[in-house]
Every structure is written in C-alpha cells, then in structure tokens.
Design a protein around this motif. Structure first.
Motif, mmCIF file in Angstrom:
data_model
loop_
_atom_site.group_PDB
_atom_site.id
_atom_site.type_symbol
_atom_site.label_atom_id
_atom_site.label_comp_id
_atom_site.label_asym_id
_atom_site.label_seq_id
_atom_site.Cartn_x
_atom_site.Cartn_y
_atom_site.Cartn_z
ATOM 1 N N PRO A 1 -30.708 63.974 76.793
ATOM 2 C CA PRO A 1 -31.662 63.446 77.769
ATOM 3 C C PRO A 1 -32.116 64.513 78.759
ATOM 4 O O PRO A 1 -31.395 65.463 79.038
ATOM 5 N N SER A 2 -33.308 64.306 79.317
ATOM 6 C CA SER A 2 -33.850 65.210 80.339
ATOM 7 C C SER A 2 -33.079 65.041 81.643
ATOM 8 O O SER A 2 -32.333 64.075 81.835
ATOM 9 N N ALA A 3 -33.276 65.975 82.554
ATOM 10 C CA ALA A 3 -32.624 65.907 83.867
ATOM 11 C C ALA A 3 -33.045 64.645 84.617
ATOM 12 O O ALA A 3 -32.213 63.976 85.254
ATOM 13 N N ARG A 4 -34.325 64.291 84.548
ATOM 14 C CA ARG A 4 -34.818 63.084 85.227
ATOM 15 C C ARG A 4 -34.144 61.841 84.634
ATOM 16 O O ARG A 4 -33.696 60.946 85.349
ATOM 17 N N ILE B 1 -31.679 59.151 86.675
ATOM 18 C CA ILE B 1 -31.925 57.705 86.717
ATOM 19 C C ILE B 1 -30.713 56.947 86.175
ATOM 20 O O ILE B 1 -30.262 55.960 86.770
ATOM 21 N N VAL B 2 -30.145 57.400 85.075
ATOM 22 C CA VAL B 2 -28.963 56.749 84.499
ATOM 23 C C VAL B 2 -27.788 56.817 85.478
ATOM 24 O O VAL B 2 -27.076 55.823 85.677
ATOM 25 N N THR B 3 -27.584 57.958 86.116
ATOM 26 C CA THR B 3 -26.510 58.097 87.096
ATOM 27 C C THR B 3 -26.698 57.110 88.241
ATOM 28 O O THR B 3 -25.750 56.433 88.656
ATOM 29 N N ASN B 4 -27.916 57.008 88.758
ATOM 30 C CA ASN B 4 -28.197 56.054 89.831
ATOM 31 C C ASN B 4 -27.909 54.625 89.390
ATOM 32 O O ASN B 4 -27.318 53.830 90.136
ATOM 33 N N PRO C 1 -22.403 42.314 75.640
ATOM 34 C CA PRO C 1 -22.907 42.867 76.899
ATOM 35 C C PRO C 1 -23.520 41.776 77.772
ATOM 36 O O PRO C 1 -24.034 40.783 77.261
ATOM 37 N N LEU C 2 -23.452 41.970 79.079
ATOM 38 C CA LEU C 2 -24.089 41.046 80.012
ATOM 39 C C LEU C 2 -25.468 41.561 80.413
ATOM 40 O O LEU C 2 -26.443 40.808 80.457
ATOM 41 N N VAL C 3 -25.543 42.872 80.701
ATOM 42 C CA VAL C 3 -26.791 43.526 81.092
ATOM 43 C C VAL C 3 -26.894 44.816 80.285
ATOM 44 O O VAL C 3 -25.899 45.514 80.099
ATOM 45 N N ILE C 4 -28.098 45.116 79.821
ATOM 46 C CA ILE C 4 -28.379 46.366 79.113
ATOM 47 C C ILE C 4 -29.545 47.043 79.811
ATOM 48 O O ILE C 4 -30.496 46.386 80.228
ATOM 49 N N VAL C 5 -29.461 48.387 79.907
ATOM 50 C CA VAL C 5 -30.547 49.171 80.481
ATOM 51 C C VAL C 5 -30.957 50.249 79.489
ATOM 52 O O VAL C 5 -30.113 50.993 78.990
ATOM 53 N N GLU C 6 -32.243 50.327 79.214
ATOM 54 C CA GLU C 6 -32.833 51.411 78.434
ATOM 55 C C GLU C 6 -33.772 52.176 79.356
ATOM 56 O O GLU C 6 -34.675 51.586 79.944
ATOM 57 N N VAL C 7 -33.530 53.482 79.504
ATOM 58 C CA VAL C 7 -34.440 54.349 80.248
ATOM 59 C C VAL C 7 -35.359 54.982 79.219
ATOM 60 O O VAL C 7 -34.898 55.662 78.289
ATOM 61 N N GLU D 1 -33.698 52.594 94.860
ATOM 62 C CA GLU D 1 -32.371 53.174 94.621
ATOM 63 C C GLU D 1 -32.235 53.684 93.184
ATOM 64 O O GLU D 1 -31.507 54.640 92.936
ATOM 65 N N ILE D 2 -32.908 53.050 92.257
ATOM 66 C CA ILE D 2 -32.873 53.501 90.865
ATOM 67 C C ILE D 2 -33.501 54.884 90.753
ATOM 68 O O ILE D 2 -33.052 55.724 89.974
ATOM 69 N N TYR D 3 -34.539 55.112 91.557
ATOM 70 C CA TYR D 3 -35.277 56.378 91.503
ATOM 71 C C TYR D 3 -34.895 57.334 92.642
ATOM 72 O O TYR D 3 -35.625 58.287 92.908
ATOM 73 N N ASP D 4 -33.748 57.100 93.287
ATOM 74 C CA ASP D 4 -33.284 57.986 94.344
ATOM 75 C C ASP D 4 -33.115 59.411 93.794
ATOM 76 O O ASP D 4 -32.526 59.604 92.732
ATOM 77 N N ARG D 5 -33.679 60.389 94.498
ATOM 78 C CA ARG D 5 -33.597 61.810 94.124
ATOM 79 C C ARG D 5 -34.382 62.131 92.850
ATOM 80 O O ARG D 5 -34.134 63.144 92.189
ATOM 81 N N VAL D 6 -35.347 61.275 92.510
ATOM 82 C CA VAL D 6 -36.234 61.529 91.371
ATOM 83 C C VAL D 6 -37.627 61.811 91.911
ATOM 84 O O VAL D 6 -38.142 61.055 92.737
ATOM 85 N N THR D 7 -38.238 62.891 91.464
ATOM 86 C CA THR D 7 -39.616 63.201 91.869
ATOM 87 C C THR D 7 -40.534 63.022 90.678
ATOM 88 O O THR D 7 -40.166 63.317 89.541
ATOM 89 N N PHE D 8 -41.726 62.531 90.963
ATOM 90 C CA PHE D 8 -42.719 62.308 89.903
ATOM 91 C C PHE D 8 -43.831 63.337 90.022
ATOM 92 O O PHE D 8 -44.170 63.789 91.069
#
Length: 186
Positions: free
Chosen positions: A42-45, A49-52, A104-110, A179-186
């Motif tokens: 995965p890319s740094a971005r 996002i996954v870490t957040n 699973p209860l919740v799944i997230v795909e970035v 909060e999901i996009y904390d420290r992410v720049t577009f």
C-alpha cells in the motif's frame, strides 16, 4: 483423435489455505474468484488512513469486547472460492490462529486506484453474503469521502463527506470523517 480436457484451475478456500500457508509472511495473497492474487504494497497515504481507522475503531470496539485488526481474511459460506483481505476488520470473538474469520462485525476497504473496481464490485457482493457483517466502509484515499454500506433488510449505501461522522451503532459510537483523514494531505 484425442481431445484436450481443460481443467478448471480455480481453488476453493481449503486448497487456497493449504497453498498460502507456507508462503513468506511478507507476501500477502487473497483468493478472488478461485485465483490467488498477490496484493501490492500500500501507498503511504493508504497506510496512514488504515492506521487512523485501526486506532479509532479499536477504541470504539474494545469496550464491547471486540477489536479492530488489519490482515484478517474473510470467509463466507456462500462463496467457497473467495477469501479477501480487507484493510480493517472489527471482530468480536477470540482470534483464530489462522487469521481467517467468518464472523466480522465491521469491514473497511480503503480504495486504491488498482483495486477500486473489484473493491466496489465483486468484493462488495461477497461481503453482502457474510451474515454477521453489519457495516462495510469504503474509504476513498484521494478525497475525504466514505461510502457507508449497512445491512438493514438489504444493503443500503449512504455517502458521508469530510465534515460528517460515520454512525456505528453496532460499536455504540461515531467515527468523525476528519479523524479518518488525520495527517493526510490531498
């Protein structure tokens, strides 16, 4: 005259699990339509996002005896040739030693540019067959946008924007998009 018989090389989940077990830990494979697919790094971005997401979802999940985890494969009875690895999984039972879960209860795909079509298509269809799944979040990494897919007498999608929150009643809380996009720049 002899005729060649084309053999279907597709794997079921049991064959895939035997095949993938000796693979090196640094290789990440998922089973999609019976074919093992090597996942690109995965890319740094994407990683930010996954870490957040893991931090915030784990904080919501922990009081309920659940946890947010990366790297868990999802199994489903409806499709025996599919074992995808979503970016984040909220799971509420003891962790199996194999890293495969069917509840699973919740799944997230970035979303990544190379996987977007599959993540929003075939994987979405697969996830909809998993009975325990309450919410699927599809998180865009090139803009602050989330699709919240919720199982409520059929799957319904609600888009959520940058200044909104994702309601997660199954975890008893909310997840601010900022909060999901904390420290992410577009």
């Amino acid at each position: 005259m002899a005729l060649a018989v084309k053999r279907d090389a597709r794997m079921n989940v049991a064959a895939y699990r035997r095949w993938v077990e000796p693979r090196p830990d640094e290789e990440r494979w998922e089973l999609l339509d019976g074919v093992p697919v090597l996942m690109a790094p995965p890319s740094a971005r994407h990683q930010r996002i996954v870490t957040n997401l893991i931090k915030r979802l784990d904080n919501l999940a922990e009081p309920r005896g659940c946890g947010a985890y990366p790297g868990l494969a999802i199994l489903g009875d409806a499709m025996d040739d599919y074992a995808p690895y979503p970016d984040v999984v909220v799971h509420c039972r003891p962790m199996p030693p194999t890293g495969f879960v069917d509840d699973p209860l919740v799944i997230v795909e970035v979303l990544s540019p190379g996987t977007m079509t599959n993540d929003r298509g075939r994987k979405l269809a697969f996830y909809a067959t998993v009975p325990s799944l309450q919410t699927l979040l599809i998180v865009y990494q090139n803009e602050a946008r989330i699709e919240v897919w919720r199982c409520d007498a059929g799957w319904i999608m609600q888009p959520v924007g940058a200044d909104e929150v994702v309601d997660l009643p199954e975890l008893g809380g909310t997840l601010p998009v900022a909060e999901i996009y904390d420290r992410v720049t577009f």
